[in-house]
Enzyme design. Structure first.
Site, PDB file in Angstrom:
ATOM      1  N   GLU A   1       0.733  -1.320  -0.120  1.00 60.29           N
ATOM      2  CA  GLU A   1      -0.053   0.112  -0.016  1.00 60.29           C
ATOM      3  C   GLU A   1       0.871   1.113   0.147  1.00 60.29           C
ATOM      4  O   GLU A   1       0.436   2.242   0.529  1.00 60.29           O
ATOM      5  CB  GLU A   1      -0.947  -0.074   1.323  1.00 60.29           C
ATOM      6  CG  GLU A   1      -1.461  -1.508   1.460  1.00 60.29           C
ATOM      7  CD  GLU A   1      -3.053  -1.447   1.367  1.00 60.29           C
ATOM      8  OE1 GLU A   1      -3.901  -0.326   1.450  1.00 60.29           O
ATOM      9  OE2 GLU A   1      -3.407  -2.521   0.908  1.00 60.29           O
TER      10      GLU A   1
HETATM   11  C1  LIG Z   1       2.586  -9.993   0.619  1.00 61.23           C
HETATM   12  C2  LIG Z   1       2.252  -8.791  -0.230  1.00 61.23           C
HETATM   13  C3  LIG Z   1       0.932  -8.808  -0.782  1.00 61.23           C
HETATM   14  C4  LIG Z   1       0.827  -7.979  -1.959  1.00 61.23           C
HETATM   15  N1  LIG Z   1      -0.207  -7.388  -2.316  1.00 61.23           N
HETATM   16  C5  LIG Z   1      -0.390  -6.658  -3.567  1.00 61.23           C
HETATM   17  C6  LIG Z   1      -1.784  -6.463  -4.235  1.00 61.23           C
HETATM   18  O1  LIG Z   1      -2.646  -7.327  -3.877  1.00 61.23           O
HETATM   19  N2  LIG Z   1      -1.636  -5.858  -5.352  1.00 61.23           N
HETATM   20  C7  LIG Z   1      -0.696  -5.285  -5.841  1.00 61.23           C
HETATM   21  O2  LIG Z   1      -0.612  -4.486  -6.770  1.00 61.23           O
HETATM   22  N3  LIG Z   1       0.632  -5.223  -5.099  1.00 61.23           N
HETATM   23  C8  LIG Z   1       0.652  -5.960  -4.062  1.00 61.23           C
HETATM   24  N4  LIG Z   1       1.996  -6.141  -3.307  1.00 61.23           N
HETATM   25  C9  LIG Z   1       3.293  -5.291  -3.804  1.00 61.23           C
HETATM   26  C10 LIG Z   1       3.264  -4.274  -3.060  1.00 61.23           C
HETATM   27  O3  LIG Z   1       2.651  -3.345  -3.144  1.00 61.23           O
HETATM   28  C11 LIG Z   1       4.976  -3.763  -3.373  1.00 61.23           C
HETATM   29  O4  LIG Z   1       5.588  -4.689  -3.082  1.00 61.23           O
HETATM   30  C12 LIG Z   1       5.300  -2.389  -2.740  1.00 61.23           C
HETATM   31  O5  LIG Z   1       4.428  -1.379  -3.516  1.00 61.23           O
HETATM   32  C13 LIG Z   1       6.793  -2.042  -3.014  1.00 61.23           C
HETATM   33  O6  LIG Z   1       7.174  -2.295  -4.536  1.00 61.23           O
HETATM   34  P1  LIG Z   1       8.469  -3.237  -4.756  1.00 61.23           P
HETATM   35  O7  LIG Z   1       8.284  -4.572  -3.791  1.00 61.23           O
HETATM   36  O8  LIG Z   1       8.825  -3.417  -6.154  1.00 61.23           O
HETATM   37  O9  LIG Z   1       9.664  -2.453  -3.983  1.00 61.23           O
HETATM   38  P2  LIG Z   1      10.605  -1.237  -4.636  1.00 61.23           P
HETATM   39  O10 LIG Z   1       9.690  -0.119  -5.235  1.00 61.23           O
HETATM   40  O11 LIG Z   1      11.683  -1.613  -5.550  1.00 61.23           O
HETATM   41  O12 LIG Z   1      11.276  -0.640  -3.314  1.00 61.23           O
HETATM   42  C14 LIG Z   1      12.403  -1.166  -2.740  1.00 61.23           C
HETATM   43  C15 LIG Z   1      12.825   0.026  -1.862  1.00 61.23           C
HETATM   44  O13 LIG Z   1      13.128   1.121  -2.119  1.00 61.23           O
HETATM   45  C16 LIG Z   1      12.575   1.997  -1.707  1.00 61.23           C
HETATM   46  N5  LIG Z   1      11.962   3.117  -2.764  1.00 61.23           N
HETATM   47  C17 LIG Z   1      11.391   3.097  -3.785  1.00 61.23           C
HETATM   48  N6  LIG Z   1      11.155   4.110  -4.658  1.00 61.23           N
HETATM   49  C18 LIG Z   1      11.884   5.110  -3.895  1.00 61.23           C
HETATM   50  C19 LIG Z   1      11.821   6.439  -4.149  1.00 61.23           C
HETATM   51  N7  LIG Z   1      11.220   6.963  -5.211  1.00 61.23           N
HETATM   52  N8  LIG Z   1      12.362   7.147  -2.889  1.00 61.23           N
HETATM   53  C20 LIG Z   1      13.035   6.378  -1.982  1.00 61.23           C
HETATM   54  N9  LIG Z   1      12.834   5.085  -1.464  1.00 61.23           N
HETATM   55  C21 LIG Z   1      12.329   4.634  -2.636  1.00 61.23           C
HETATM   56  C22 LIG Z   1      11.204   1.515  -1.098  1.00 61.23           C
HETATM   57  O14 LIG Z   1      10.645   2.246  -0.160  1.00 61.23           O
HETATM   58  C23 LIG Z   1      11.726   0.135  -0.674  1.00 61.23           C
HETATM   59  O15 LIG Z   1      12.291   0.444   0.584  1.00 61.23           O
HETATM   60  C24 LIG Z   1       1.910  -6.844  -2.320  1.00 61.23           C
HETATM   61  C25 LIG Z   1       3.199  -7.431  -1.727  1.00 61.23           C
HETATM   62  C26 LIG Z   1       3.627  -8.192  -0.754  1.00 61.23           C
HETATM   63  C27 LIG Z   1       4.698  -8.497  -0.179  1.00 61.23           C
END
Ligand SMILES: Cc1cc2nc3c(=O)[nH]c(=O)nc-3n(C[C@H](O)[C@H](O)[C@H](O)COP(=O)(O)OP(=O)(O)OC[C@H]3O[C@@H](n4cnc5c(N)ncnc54)[C@H](O)[C@@H]3O)c2cc1C
Length: 593
Positions: A403
């Protein structure tokens, strides 16, 4: 006594600039009978029908998960945000908060429920056409169809608009969907998906996609926690989506995604608060019965400190959640709209998007703190599976990731406030200038107010001024380049979160006193400890931010201004935490529930 719809309608973020009367704030103590009834229904459902089946859910029995969603539908829990005309029960947002709190008692089922109710039913309600609502809402509300929300992809999580899934427009107006979504909750068994894809290369668009049109699920992810909720990839290969299944409009997917997240973040905060209630009860009961050195561990000061602090932090997050729900309800009520029209709710959540991000960040971090201490209080038993403490700990960790990660939400908090200030919607810039002028003049007379929590109210004024001081200097120093200064923005977010939390807790404690609550003294203990500790955190963050922005004489001047503003005298937090801990242990649960 105000109900959720009678509160004074402060605009989003306005608490940054002005104090609020305690009587104008909605608190858990002001729940109506209707709120209490839906809370009891949700709690009885989770206690009797979900918790006994957690192990089965963790074995990935998705037929059972579907049954439980259906049962939630029969009880009216899926339709809290949906008007009766579409088969919902059409309650206010306080009711919606209360249901989320209770659902958190099973985090895995809470995730299943959230993806279905908050991430599928709510977007359909807010953005769906009449035909889409008529077609899908009744089946979603009865649990006949299960929903899921597909935004994230392997290469685009935080950068959601960078999605690569594409929807190619066909001559007949329909679309052909190709691509892959990642980590989708309910991905293994949902029937209807809200999918975000690029139309014609760059038009980010939300589509309602039925599984039967060819959506394939990847394998179940091996997760740290939430083993009883399905998380899979979704694969689309030449999936044909009819033209009428665009949710909102082509190119408006970002509006759907961001507004749904405002709503979902607030509810996630509520789930975190509910999770904290449960863990506090586990800690209280364990500490009362576990004996070491010939006495219950609850008698040791170190354990009292932990339980007291768990209660204090939970009190603050709960206070800000109910306050926000009251504001949202009041705004919806004050906006002329038809019962079937979701636009008033949409506008209200947009108005309070800063508060929703605060609820998400503060809620998930308070919960992790509480669950960590819950394990510590359980000692070795906290680390083994015979007790639920380790499961809660693993289940909760994802709340800081999904989220919108807490980093992204921390960037959004000051970012959204500054955007409003620049647009002239929030008079932050004149307020920061007025503070600068005030600080150039002689010190004003200290207030002689000695009412309930008067020291805390003065402290909150100091927090407000400190926040303005740091916001003002940040805008002045970096101008439009402030977005590049993430470390300063993180400090600003932390200060802002503590201000909103501390004020919400204090106003609730004052209200409890005005209502002559039998627990008024404990309310005051919780608020006073929170304010005391927030003062130290805010000062530390402000010093770090100032040190990053200026140096030399300017830094010395700013630090002198900070010292002048932040005059908060420490209280005896040991005694207050002990009282809170003792009352919690005696009750065997969260003392304000
Ligand atoms: C159990 C689970 C359920 C989920 N359910 C859903 C779902 O139902 N629907 C859905 O669409 N998604 C879902 N997700 C996905 C989830 O929303 C994403 O994992 C989340 O938005 C983070 O994206 P990412 O994993 O690609 O991390 P990244 O975006 O790669 O982030 C990695 C790190 O970098 C940081 N970061 C990234 N961009 C920036 C920035 N601009 N400035 C500073 N820091 C930054 C982040 O804060 C984080 O610490 C789910 C994930 C999990 C683990």
């Amino acid at each position: 006594m105000p109900t959720s719809t009678e509160t004074t309608i402060l605009r989003g973020g306005e608490w940054l600039l002005q104090p609020t009367e305690a009587g104008a704030v909605f608190t858990p103590e002001r729940l109506t009978d209707e709120h209490r009834m839906i809370a009891q229904t949700a709690q009885a459902f989770v206690d009797a029908e979900v918790l006994p089946k957690l192990d089965q859910l963790e074995q990935k029995d998705w037929a059972l998960a579907r049954e439980l969603v259906k049962r939630g539908g029969e009880l009216g829990l899926l339709g809290v945000d949906v008007p009766e005309a579409y088969g919902g029960v059409g309650l206010d947002k306080v009711a919606s908060l209360v249901v989320s709190e209770k659902m958190a008692r099973s985090a895995s089922f809470g995730a299943t429920f959230g993806a279905h109710a908050n991430l599928t039913i709510v977007p359909l309600m807010l953005f769906g056409s009449e035909a889409q609502k008529q077609k899908y809402l009744p089946k979603l509300l009865s649990g006949e169809l299960i929903g899921a929300y597909g935004l994230s992809e392997t290469g685009s999580g935080s950068d959601a608009l960078g999605a690569r899934t594409k929807a190619t427009r066909q001559a007949d107006g329909s679309f052909v969907l190709d691509g892959e979504k990642m980590w989708i909750t309910n991905g293994g068994f949902a029937d209807l998906f809200v999918i975000f894809a690029k139309v014609d290369g760059d038009q980010f668009t939300a589509l309602l996609v039925e599984r039967s049109w060819g959506v394939k699920s990847g394998k179940e992810e091996h997760k740290m926690g939430l083993h009883g909720s399905s998380t899979t990839a979704l694969i689309f290969q030449d999936v044909k989506v009819p033209a009428e299944n665009v949710l909102s409009e082509v190119g408006k997917g970002h509006k759907v995604a961001f507004n749904v997240l405002n709503f979902a973040r607030f509810k996630l905060g509520a789930m975190c608060s509910g999770g904290a209630h449960g863990a506090i009860a586990e800690s209280a009961k364990y500490a009362a019965t576990r004996r070491q050195f010939g006495q219950p561990i609850a008698s040791f000061g170190a354990i009292k400190h932990k339980i007291g602090e768990m209660v204090v932090r939970t009190y603050a997050i709960e206070s800000l959640l109910y306050r926000t729900a009251g504001l949202v309800d009041a705004r919806i009520e004050a906006t002329p709209h038809e019962a079937t029209d979701g636009s008033a709710a949409l506008a209200a959540f947009e108005e309070y998007n800063v508060e929703a991000s605060i609820a998400k960040v503060a809620g998930s971090e308070v919960l992790d703190y509480v669950l960590d201490e819950n394990i510590q209080i359980h000692g070795g038993n906290g680390y083994v599976r015979d007790y639920p403490a380790e499961r809660h700990y693993r289940d909760a960790r994802v709340n800081r990731i999904f989220e919108g990660t807490n980093e992204i939400n921390r960037l959004l908090i000051p970012g959204m406030l500054i955007r409003r200030a620049v647009k002239g919607e929030l008079p932050l810039i004149p307020a920061a200038k007025a503070l600068q002028d005030e600080l150039l003049g002689p010190p004003s007379m200290a207030s002689t107010d000695d009412g309930v929590l008067s020291d805390e109210r003065r402290a909150i004024e100091a927090f407000r001024k400190t926040t303005l001081l740091v916001f003002g200097l940040a805008m002045q120093t970096y101008g439009q380049k402030l977005t590049d200064e993430q470390e300063v923005l993180m400090h600003l977010a932390d200060i802002t979160i503590d201000l909103f939390s501390a004020e919400s807790a204090t106003l609730r404690a004052i209200a409890a006193s005005e209502q002559k609550s039998p627990r008024a003294a404990l309310h005051q203990d919780a608020a006073r400890v929170f304010v005391n500790d927030a003062a130290m955190r805010i000062e530390a963050s402000a010093r770090q931010a100032l040190g990053a922005m200026v140096d030399g004489d300017t830094l010395r001047t700013m630090l002198a201004a900070l010292r002048r503003v932040m005059k908060v005298t420490p209280i005896n937090t040991v005694a207050a935490r002990r009282r809170l801990a003792d009352a919690t242990v005696e009750r065997g649960g969260y003392v304000f529930a």
